[in-house]
Structures are given as C-alpha cells and as structure tokens.
Write an enzyme that holds these catalytic residues in place. Structure first.
Site, PDB file in Angstrom:
ATOM      1  N   SER A 101       0.813  -1.221   0.000  1.00  0.00           N
ATOM      2  CA  SER A 101       0.000   0.000   0.000  1.00  0.00           C
ATOM      3  C   SER A 101       0.842   1.265   0.000  1.00  0.00           C
ATOM      4  CB  SER A 101      -0.941   0.005   1.210  1.00  0.00           C
ATOM      5  OG  SER A 101      -1.898  -1.019   1.099  1.00  0.00           O
ATOM      6  N   HIS A 419      -1.174  -9.548  -1.053  1.00  0.00           N
ATOM      7  CA  HIS A 419      -1.650  -8.757  -2.193  1.00  0.00           C
ATOM      8  C   HIS A 419      -1.471  -9.532  -3.493  1.00  0.00           C
ATOM      9  CE1 HIS A 419      -0.734  -4.764   0.155  1.00  0.00           C
ATOM     10  NE2 HIS A 419      -1.674  -5.505   0.719  1.00  0.00           N
TER      11      HIS A 419
END
Length: 462
Positions: A101, A419
């Site tokens: 992120s 992810h």
C-alpha cells in the site's frame, strides 16, 4: 435464487460502454449537462478516494450482493456509472514486483514508482512532493480520512515522508511538524490511530489543540463541531468494520461529509483523500463478510463525494484501488455458483464472533446470535468445527473456522493472505475526468491531479 445468466445483459452493456471508453479515451456520459460540468468548468476541489485492496472481484461481488432479487437484471452500483478505465499497480522494488500500500499510495500521491514500505520517498530516500502538499502551496484546505489509523500507509503517503510505513509515530509527528507556507499542511484528519498521537514521549493531541485545532473522538462531537480545522481520532488503532461499529463511531460517509463541509469553507478550494482502508484488511484475513461490509462503507462515502461534486460543479472526483488483496474469486472449487445470501446472514464479522468465543462465550449461542439462521442455518458439523477451533482459545483459529463457513457456503475462493498484482478499476467524475480514461499507470493519478491543481512540477520518475 435468481441465476446470473438471466441478468447479465445490462452488465455487458455497462462493460461495453467502459470498453469503448478505454479505446477512445472518453468518459461514459451520464447526461449532456454532466458532460458540460465535467469538461468546461474550472477545478476548485479534488477528492481522491482509494478502496484499499479493492480489485475487480470485490466490485463485482458487491454488485451481486446488492442486487435486487425482484428484478430480472443486475443493478449497477454507485461506482459503475463512472468507470473510466483501469491502472497498473507494480512498484519499483528490487525484490518484489507486487506492490504494497505504501508504494502504491506514493505512486498516486507523488507520481513516482518506489520500493515497498516507502512513504512518499523515492528509491534514494529523497522526499517526493505530494498532491496534498501542492494543494496546500496553492492555498487550498487539505484533509485525510481513513478507517485505518490515519497514520497508516495510504494516508501517510499523501501527508508525510518516511523511509518506512512502520514508523507511524514519526508519521504522526510529520502531520504536525511539517509546514507549508508557515501553516500546518493538513487541516482535517479523521480516522483511527489515537495511540500514535497520545504517547508517553509526546502528546500530539494537546499540541494540535494548542495550535487551534478542535479534537473529537466520537461521532456526535464530530458532527456538531463547527471549526474548520479538526483532529478526529475514533480508535486507538483502526476503526471497527462497518458491520461491527457502534453508534458512537462515525462511518466513512460521516467522516467524508464532515471533511468536505469543513474544507469547503476555504475560498481557494480543497484537496481531500479518503481511504476505505479495511477492504484490504478483510482480504488479508480471507473474510468475505468483512470485505463486503467495507465495500458498502466505501460506496456510501463515494456517493457522498459524487453528490457534492454534482452540486458544486467545480470538483474532480477520482476513485480507485491501490491493489487487490487475497486473490479473491467469485466461485471456488470448480463450482459454477456464487451465493450472497450466506454473507447477508452475518450480523457481525467472524473477527467479532471469534473474540467473544475466545473470551469464553458459548460457541453455538454466539454463532446463532450473530448469524441469521433463516438465511444461513448452521449445520452440526459447522458448529462443531468452530468448537474444535475454540479448544485452542486462539482468536485466529476460531476466526478462521468461522470464515471458512461463510467462504464454503458462498463459494468464495482465496489464493493468498497477501496482495495480488492485477490491474484495478479507475472511476472519475467532474472536470478533467477524461484524463483518467483508458489503460493508465497508478503514477498518472498524481500526475493528472497535479495538472488539475495547475501545479507545475518536474517529476523524477526514472
């Protein structure tokens, strides 16, 4: 249950519109009036919304979840009308090519590729100017809103600089210490993370208050607060997920509307970043209940931003994701079905139930209290699976067992607790929205916002 094949034509139509947009570089048009507003009026305000972890499978599943079963079509969500394209998400990391992120948010805030964990710094560790800082230099009001700690990777990458996202106390310090034109660079901060501001070594809450900010820590005080600068911290860490939230904790929509109302007092306009942080957290946990709860929270905030922009006529709204999480699939184990009813049966997240059980609550009673038995009648085997997990007294074991029930019943699949690297959707409305159309890179979010702010910058995106 209605079968998807009866209802796919409108989705196909929406998809064809979006596809033609990608090919032509144009934006789907809601009306001639909206086209005029989007292309001819100057930009005063910019709102960027980021659904952390919100890959296409999440937006698709949410559409099916919200579908009206009494109709023959799958109704679009608030996002669908303003789909303009998709973006790549890869970082510039020597060891990893799937982003975290921090690197993704830095791309969208500063227009540069960088390594995972970096907070608005490049691979050499040099600070990269962010669109929030540019907006403040232009005299605009600025704000950050998140359901995570407000010092978490995404908001941090817009409002601070650090070599590591883990330094959340230092990031909180940056929010107060770093000035632009002699002023604190963030006017509105709303989210979690009180523990990063109220510390033994420093009490930033007192410092913000001394500097003229209001401080609020519950929904009621936030909504009645009249000041233009406010620090709102509603949990020590991240906020509870929407489905678990009590009435004293604001929704993402509440915080978004509050931020817009306060920032809009500035005659020069504003920049606001809003993050639906915990779509990602649910994805890491392989928790479909939490994921859909957070999708709803994010959609409502998105609608609030769009509603404001339609009335204001001088606001650019961009919404996207930083990456997808969990390898989430609509359908699993070779079964050609996905069912939303089991998900709708949940009154709380598996996390919430697991904590109750770990604290000694009866397994069967807890499950039947927080799972609607009319929508999801638990079998003896399912209850026993949670009872077996509860023997460890570990929240994680119990949580996984409860999540497994929802995943199996809905035919939800997951490939990872991390992810994934696929492209993510981009939505845009308002002046210059067409610049986000087509296949773009995540750095172009920042580059286009800099242009929208009429801020000249040479980005070192080597």
């Amino acid at each position: 249950m209605k079968k998807f094949p009866k209802k796919l034509l409108p989705i196909a139509v929406l998809s064809s519109i979006a596809f033609s947009s990608l090919a032509s570089g144009s934006v789907p048009e809601a009306s001639a009036q909206e086209k005029k507003k989007g292309n001819q009026d100057e930009i005063k305000n910019v709102i960027v919304l980021i659904g952390d972890g919100m890959g296409v499978s999440y937006t698709s599943a949410y559409r099916y979840l919200k579908d009206n079963k009494k109709t023959k079509v799958v109704e679009p969500t608030a996002f669908d009308q303003y789909l303009v394209g998709q973006q790549t998400t890869y970082p510039d990391d020597p060891e990893q090519n799937v982003t975290d992120s921090a690197a993704a948010a830095t791309a969208m805030s500063a227009g540069i590729k960088t390594y995972n964990n970096a907070i608005a710094v490049d691979n050499d560790g040099s600070e990269a100017k962010t669109v929030l800082e540019a907006a403040k230099e232009k005299g605009k009001a600025t704000g950050l809103v998140a359901t995570s700690e407000i010092t978490h990777a995404t908001p941090a990458s817009f409002g601070s600089h650090d070599h590591s996202r883990k330094n959340m106390n230092s990031i909180a310090d940056d929010y107060f210490d770093e000035m632009v034109n002699g002023k604190h660079k963030i006017d509105v901060l709303l989210g979690g993370g009180k523990s990063n501001f109220d510390r033994k070594d420093r009490n930033l809450i007192k410092e913000f208050k001394k500097a003229g900010y209001s401080y609020v820590d519950d929904r009621k005080d936030m909504l009645k607060n009249k000041d233009s600068q406010v620090l709102g911290l509603f949990a020590d860490g991240g906020l509870p997920k929407k489905i678990d939230r009590t009435k004293d904790i604001p929704s993402l929509k509440d915080m978004t509307n509050t931020a817009i109302k306060k920032l809009n007092k500035d005659k020069d306009g504003f920049f606001l970043m809003v993050e639906g942080s915990q779509i990602d957290w649910a994805g890491h946990d392989n928790d479909i209940v939490g994921a859909m709860s957070e999708m709803e929270d994010f959609e409502q905030a998105y609608k609030a931003a769009i509603d404001f922009a339609k009335k204001d006529k001088h606001t650019l709204v961009v919404a996207t994701a930083d990456h997808s999480t969990g390898g989430y699939s609509i359908g699993a184990d070779g079964i050609y079905n996905w069912f939303s009813e089991p998900i709708k049966a949940a009154k709380r997240t598996p996390d919430f139930m697991a904590e109750k059980i770990a604290d000694g609550a009866d397994v069967e009673k807890t499950l039947k209290t927080y799972i609607d038995q009319k929508k999801l009648a638990l079998t003896k085997a399912e209850i026993q699976s949670v009872e077996e997990a509860a023997k460890s007294k570990e929240v994680l074991d119990i949580d996984n067992a409860i999540e497994n029930i929802f995943n199996k019943r809905s035919h939800t699949g997951w490939t990872t607790g991390g992810h994934t690297g696929e492209d993510v959707p981009v939505y845009a409305y308002g002046p210059s929205s067409e610049t986000f159309a087509g296949q773009i890179d995540n750095t172009e979010i920042a580059k286009n916002v800099f242009k929208a702010l009429q801020y000249n910058i040479k980005i070192n995106d080597k």
